[in-house]
Design a protein around this motif. Structure first.
Motif, short mmCIF file in Angstrom:
data_model
loop_
_atom_site.label_atom_id
_atom_site.label_comp_id
_atom_site.label_asym_id
_atom_site.label_seq_id
_atom_site.Cartn_x
_atom_site.Cartn_y
_atom_site.Cartn_z
N LYS A 24 0.84 -1.20 0.00
CA LYS A 24 0.00 0.00 0.00
C LYS A 24 0.88 1.25 0.00
O LYS A 24 1.84 1.33 0.74
CB LYS A 24 -0.91 -0.01 1.23
CG LYS A 24 -1.87 -1.17 1.24
CD LYS A 24 -2.62 -1.28 2.52
CE LYS A 24 -3.65 -0.19 2.69
NZ LYS A 24 -4.80 -0.28 1.85
N TRP A 26 0.95 5.75 -0.24
CA TRP A 26 0.22 6.97 0.09
C TRP A 26 0.30 7.90 -1.11
O TRP A 26 1.39 8.18 -1.60
CB TRP A 26 0.82 7.65 1.32
CG TRP A 26 0.47 6.95 2.59
CD1 TRP A 26 1.05 5.84 3.11
CD2 TRP A 26 -0.55 7.32 3.51
NE1 TRP A 26 0.47 5.49 4.29
CE2 TRP A 26 -0.52 6.38 4.56
CE3 TRP A 26 -1.48 8.35 3.55
CZ2 TRP A 26 -1.40 6.45 5.64
CZ3 TRP A 26 -2.34 8.41 4.63
CH2 TRP A 26 -2.31 7.47 5.66
N LEU A 54 -8.50 3.38 -4.27
CA LEU A 54 -8.75 2.80 -2.96
C LEU A 54 -8.91 1.28 -3.05
O LEU A 54 -8.47 0.54 -2.16
CB LEU A 54 -10.02 3.39 -2.34
CG LEU A 54 -9.94 4.81 -1.81
CD1 LEU A 54 -11.33 5.31 -1.48
CD2 LEU A 54 -9.04 4.89 -0.61
N ASP A 73 -8.10 -5.80 0.79
CA ASP A 73 -7.79 -4.36 0.72
C ASP A 73 -6.35 -4.21 0.26
O ASP A 73 -5.42 -4.24 1.06
CB ASP A 73 -7.99 -3.74 2.11
CG ASP A 73 -7.58 -2.28 2.16
OD1 ASP A 73 -7.32 -1.69 1.09
OD2 ASP A 73 -7.52 -1.73 3.28
N ASP A 101 -4.47 1.82 -2.37
CA ASP A 101 -3.61 2.83 -1.75
C ASP A 101 -4.38 3.65 -0.74
O ASP A 101 -5.61 3.66 -0.71
CB ASP A 101 -3.05 3.76 -2.83
CG ASP A 101 -2.15 3.03 -3.81
OD1 ASP A 101 -1.51 2.05 -3.39
OD2 ASP A 101 -2.08 3.45 -4.97
N ASN A 102 -3.62 4.37 0.11
CA ASN A 102 -4.20 5.37 1.00
C ASN A 102 -4.23 6.67 0.21
O ASN A 102 -3.19 7.13 -0.26
CB ASN A 102 -3.36 5.52 2.26
CG ASN A 102 -3.36 4.26 3.08
OD1 ASN A 102 -4.39 3.82 3.56
ND2 ASN A 102 -2.19 3.65 3.22
N ASP A 111 -11.81 3.88 5.23
CA ASP A 111 -10.86 4.34 6.25
C ASP A 111 -9.53 4.77 5.64
O ASP A 111 -8.72 5.41 6.30
CB ASP A 111 -10.61 3.25 7.29
CG ASP A 111 -11.84 2.95 8.12
OD1 ASP A 111 -12.71 3.84 8.23
OD2 ASP A 111 -11.94 1.82 8.66
N ASN A 112 -9.29 4.42 4.38
CA ASN A 112 -8.05 4.78 3.70
C ASN A 112 -8.17 6.10 2.93
O ASN A 112 -7.27 6.45 2.18
CB ASN A 112 -7.65 3.67 2.70
CG ASN A 112 -7.41 2.36 3.39
OD1 ASN A 112 -7.07 2.31 4.56
ND2 ASN A 112 -7.59 1.28 2.67
N HIS A 168 -0.42 14.32 6.94
CA HIS A 168 0.16 13.02 6.62
C HIS A 168 1.53 13.14 5.96
O HIS A 168 1.90 12.29 5.16
CB HIS A 168 -0.79 12.24 5.71
CG HIS A 168 -2.16 12.09 6.28
ND1 HIS A 168 -2.46 11.21 7.29
CD2 HIS A 168 -3.31 12.75 6.01
CE1 HIS A 168 -3.74 11.32 7.60
NE2 HIS A 168 -4.28 12.24 6.84
N GLN A 206 4.10 10.18 6.26
CA GLN A 206 3.98 9.01 5.40
C GLN A 206 4.65 9.21 4.04
O GLN A 206 4.67 8.30 3.23
CB GLN A 206 2.50 8.65 5.18
CG GLN A 206 1.87 7.93 6.35
CD GLN A 206 1.57 8.84 7.52
OE1 GLN A 206 1.36 10.02 7.39
NE2 GLN A 206 1.56 8.25 8.72
#
Length: 153
Positions: A18, A20, A41, A54, A57-58, A127-128, A139, A142
């Motif tokens: 995953k 960001w 997502l 899942d 990506d975030n 939630d991502n 963020h 990250q």
């Protein structure tokens, strides 16, 4: 011929890579933006996509307040919600929701949620997603990479 090389690789929660990503929503059409974000997502753009995991990506969306609707949807589209009480049905247009502090956040989340799978997987994918009206987000640790959403189909 080596038949082991033809096995399908199925990603699980631990082996999913995953990332960001940051998306700038300035002058982006809401529906087109949300469909691409939903695919990010979900992980559909990755060669290791697995439907029940899942592996997406975030996603961080910045400048959400600058997203636009095409046509006359800003004034003609109607969002319906229900308070839970008799006679408690409420109607809002995107123009009315934009005036609220978290209005554009709700518009984008509503659109993206409808494009994700229904059930536990779709709820956990939400939630991502992180949405901010301005250019600042929390963020930076990250080290998200900025991507051009127009390069995706």
């Amino acid at each position: 011929m080596d038949t082991l090389s033809f096995k399908t690789i199925s990603v699980n929660k631990e082996t999913a890579k995953k990332e960001w990503v940051v998306i700038d929503a300035t002058d982006q059409v809401v529906g087109r933006l949300c469909s691409k974000v939903a695919k990010l997502l979900r992980g559909k753009y990755k060669p290791t996509f697995t439907p029940h995991v899942d592996c997406g990506d975030n996603v961080i969306i910045i400048n959400a307040a600058k997203a636009v609707f095409s046509g006359k949807k800003e004034t003609d589209k109607i969002y319906t919600r229900y308070t839970g009480y008799p006679g408690g049905q409420r109607f809002n247009t995107p123009a009315e929701l934009r005036k609220r502090p978290d209005g554009m956040d709700k518009i984008l989340r509503h659109a993206i949620k409808g494009m994700l799978p229904k059930g536990p997987l779709g709820r956990s994918l939400m939630d991502n997603l992180f949405i901010y009206d301005g250019t600042e987000h929390k963020h930076e640790a990250q080290q998200p990479k900025a991507i051009d959403i127009n390069q995706y189909k």
